[in-house]
Write an enzyme that holds these catalytic residues in place. Structure first.
Site, PDB file in Angstrom:
ATOM      1  N   HIS B 110       0.834  -1.210   0.000  1.00 29.81           N
ATOM      2  CA  HIS B 110       0.000   0.000   0.000  1.00 29.81           C
ATOM      3  C   HIS B 110       0.868   1.259   0.000  1.00 29.81           C
ATOM      4  O   HIS B 110       1.840   1.335   0.748  1.00 29.81           O
ATOM      5  CB  HIS B 110      -0.902  -0.039   1.250  1.00 29.81           C
ATOM      6  CG  HIS B 110      -1.864   1.112   1.329  1.00 29.81           C
ATOM      7  ND1 HIS B 110      -2.853   1.335   0.383  1.00 29.81           N
ATOM      8  CD2 HIS B 110      -2.000   2.116   2.238  1.00 29.81           C
ATOM      9  CE1 HIS B 110      -3.550   2.411   0.706  1.00 29.81           C
ATOM     10  NE2 HIS B 110      -3.048   2.898   1.837  1.00 29.81           N
ATOM     11  N   ASN B 150      -2.373  -6.298   6.826  1.00 30.11           N
ATOM     12  CA  ASN B 150      -1.060  -5.728   7.137  1.00 30.11           C
ATOM     13  C   ASN B 150      -0.949  -4.321   6.547  1.00 30.11           C
ATOM     14  O   ASN B 150      -1.108  -4.130   5.338  1.00 30.11           O
ATOM     15  CB  ASN B 150       0.024  -6.643   6.553  1.00 30.11           C
ATOM     16  CG  ASN B 150       1.423  -6.242   6.993  1.00 30.11           C
ATOM     17  OD1 ASN B 150       1.725  -5.055   7.136  1.00 30.11           O
ATOM     18  ND2 ASN B 150       2.267  -7.230   7.218  1.00 30.11           N
ATOM     19  N   VAL B 152       1.432  -2.441   5.697  1.00 27.70           N
ATOM     20  CA  VAL B 152       2.372  -2.213   4.596  1.00 27.70           C
ATOM     21  C   VAL B 152       2.092  -3.134   3.415  1.00 27.70           C
ATOM     22  O   VAL B 152       2.831  -3.120   2.433  1.00 27.70           O
ATOM     23  CB  VAL B 152       3.852  -2.363   5.035  1.00 27.70           C
ATOM     24  CG1 VAL B 152       4.166  -1.408   6.179  1.00 27.70           C
ATOM     25  CG2 VAL B 152       4.191  -3.797   5.404  1.00 27.70           C
ATOM     26  N   GLU B 153       1.051  -3.928   3.512  1.00 29.34           N
ATOM     27  CA  GLU B 153       0.721  -4.791   2.368  1.00 29.34           C
ATOM     28  C   GLU B 153      -0.627  -4.347   1.780  1.00 29.34           C
ATOM     29  O   GLU B 153      -0.726  -3.252   1.248  1.00 29.34           O
ATOM     30  CB  GLU B 153       0.764  -6.262   2.781  1.00 29.34           C
ATOM     31  CG  GLU B 153       2.172  -6.651   3.279  1.00 29.34           C
ATOM     32  CD  GLU B 153       2.351  -8.132   3.570  1.00 29.34           C
ATOM     33  OE1 GLU B 153       1.861  -8.985   2.807  1.00 29.34           O
ATOM     34  OE2 GLU B 153       3.005  -8.458   4.589  1.00 29.34           O
ATOM     35  N   MET B 154      -1.697  -5.078   2.003  1.00 31.28           N
ATOM     36  CA  MET B 154      -2.962  -4.695   1.376  1.00 31.28           C
ATOM     37  C   MET B 154      -3.720  -3.659   2.214  1.00 31.28           C
ATOM     38  O   MET B 154      -4.636  -3.006   1.724  1.00 31.28           O
ATOM     39  CB  MET B 154      -3.775  -5.957   1.097  1.00 31.28           C
ATOM     40  CG  MET B 154      -3.071  -6.846   0.053  1.00 31.28           C
ATOM     41  SD  MET B 154      -3.646  -8.557   0.040  1.00 31.28           S
ATOM     42  CE  MET B 154      -5.139  -8.407  -0.937  1.00 31.28           C
TER      43      MET B 154
END
Lengths: 359, 359
Positions: B110, B150, B152-154
């Site tokens: 993201h 998460n 820093v992910e989705m």
């Protein structure tokens, strides 16, 4: 492999890395006493996926287990008429009363001949991926055929002679018929091996460690958990994994070569890649199955543990670490399956049953 | 972990043993060329019991696989509406077209944030005993819940938000009803994870190595067999075993400590015994899933192979040995399951479906 190997200077690999090395649990000073070290030990359960709890028995689709087959296998396991001089049975060297071994360096066979390797335990052997110290049999059924015909073990002259002996005992003929229904000629050497294998597949010894694996944190004492933690820290589970904590083939001396006359699987196959390859022994009941190693040369389990850390992982264990691991190994001593241990009533010989042959 | 680690002087443990040491395959001079070394290589099949052929899919009794669940899971796997800015799906970092990875050192999440570890392949991940580089999820279903939330992910703000999004898409509501029949409220975060897990359990990539394991000696070339032999000689299978040739937790730097900021499972649990513990990566398709190691810092597979021999086994591989192992690893590149790779048609959003949120 004598004690000198243990005391020869070992250039520990980690020494090369220098002062900036990441701290290793193996390298940090251990507390002085095992008991002191064992306060509030918490095991990371994700690390336990290397192991498996014992099944109630080791099934194999190629040899379906039936009550008849197990009972027949149990009789055969105890029957000395499967040896040339009728003084040895499977149970002689793999004694079910003493954790499936005879506690000798190597076993005494026909005419008091000594075998070349230590008798491995029959308990939980169904959890090995291969059988014999050199992996020369793929499963228990194949294994069972070996010692009966081995000249330095039970020394029967041929499979045909074994079959003729069984056929001369009317009670066995009936038991084979019941165990292998629908077969025109059920008394065969293959079926004898299947019956023994089916029996051996029952021989499991669940211990407190299985309860621990199942989620019961209190099944191990604090000292045992400290030992398990050390065991995991050192990396012992890289070879001692699975339900039997062992059973696959590995090179003895993976990091630091191990000197021995017996070259393991190489002596069987003569392939360079098999040099020093041995089956990893199960750690189930290991506290009870000494002396240790393929030649039975190690009489102290603590020595065996230290030698393994040295040769397989290039590490020098402290006495404290080794003692903690011993405590953990004690938790692998399981319950023997009471219903199977006693010698069963064997069918009486017939008129044509061969007599003992001491030659 | 930079290249300097490879060239720093390594005091090989075997050097301590002296001239009387048992000859080790690792120590003997290798033939000059890989091709020369690969004449008439015969593999001892008993050594292969460390491995297992891939199953047709990885079943789990806790999440029975149905066609409806797999199809739903496949849609969810490709659906960017499961990310905050609707620009990322599971497939973004675990691209089914490129062996289940994105071939970057670490992935972009993201707002272009970089993740801390390399995206592991989703192919054959059902064969791991634990999920994520630090083993923080026990199975694929549990794993699937992580990256969606998460930051820093989705970066979805909550499981409730994910469920509300799914419920706003009529086609998904129907698909969840069909996938979880009899449930009063089938659209749940747990069921979403089960559907994705069921889909991922299908993602296996059988290769020529499976044919070889099945008994077909000609399934591997001579050079690949030479590499397999070297792989076995060195002891790589002590960690890279099972159907995925990897997947359990082990210490990175078992023999020679490995220096890295990322301390693996220790960073999660803060337990000393978890320091530098990582999940062993699968070797299935490893030739295609670089860059390698948990931080994606290694850009040459040959370097990765040499570093592993050094840190896990205390051995220095020759270039020839490493190249032979690379040839073997090529044989683990499998066939991608064609029916599952293409992005499926996704159900259209409803009036209440959230819009992309770039914040």
């Amino acid at each position: 492999m004598k004690f000198k190997t243990l005391v020869r200077p070992l250039l520990v690999a980690t020494a090369a890395v220098g002062a900036t090395a990441v701290a290793q649990p193996a390298a940090k000073p251990s507390p002085e006493g095992v008991a002191t070290a064992a306060q509030n030990v918490i095991i990371d359960r994700a690390l336990l996926t290397a192991f498996k709890a014992l099944p109630s028995r080791f099934e194999d689709a190629k040899n379906p287990i039936t009550a008849e087959k197990v009972e027949l296998g149990r009789m055969l396991y105890f029957d000395t008429r499967l040896s040339k001089n009728q003084d040895l049975s499977c149970n002689s060297c793999h004694d079910l009363n003493t954790f499936g071994v005879d506690n000798k360096p190597t076993s005494t066979g026909h005419k008091k001949q000594l075998g070349g390797r230590n008798s491995p335990t029959v308990y939980n052997a169904g959890g090995h991926t291969t059988q014999f110290w050199d992996g020369r049999a793929a499963n228990l059924e194949e294994q069972a055929k070996g010692p009966i015909l081995n000249p330095v073990e039970m020394a029967m002259p041929s499979a045909d002679h074994v079959v003729a002996t069984i056929k001369s005992i009317p009670g066995y003929v009936t038991a084979f018929q019941k165990s292998f229904p629908g077969e025109a000629d059920p008394v065969t050497y293959d079926n004898l091996a299947k019956a023994i294998g089916a029996f051996e597949r029952q021989l499991v010894t669940p211990s407190r460690f299985d309860k621990f694996l199942g989620g019961d944190d209190k099944a191990l004492t604090q000292v045992e958990k400290a030992g398990l933690k050390t065991f995991l820290d050192q990396g012992c589970q890289t070879c001692h994994y699975g339900p039997a904590l062992g059973g696959s083939l590995q090179k003895l001396g993976l990091v630091v070569p191990y000197q021995a006359k017996d070259q393991g699987r190489f002596d069987l196959t003569k392939k360079e890649s098999d040099r020093m390859v041995f089956r990893v022994p199960t750690l189930r009941n290991v506290a009870k199955t000494g002396p240790w190693f393929h030649d039975g040369s190690i009489t102290e389990l603590q020595t065996a543990v230290k030698l393994m850390a040295q040769h397989q992982l290039g590490k020098q264990l402290t006495d404290t670490d080794a003692k903690q691991i011993l405590a953990f190994l004690d938790s692998l001593t399981g319950e023997l399956p009471k219903g199977y241990i006693a010698k069963p009533k064997l069918p009486p010989s017939g008129p044509k049953t061969p007599k003992p042959d001491p030659t």
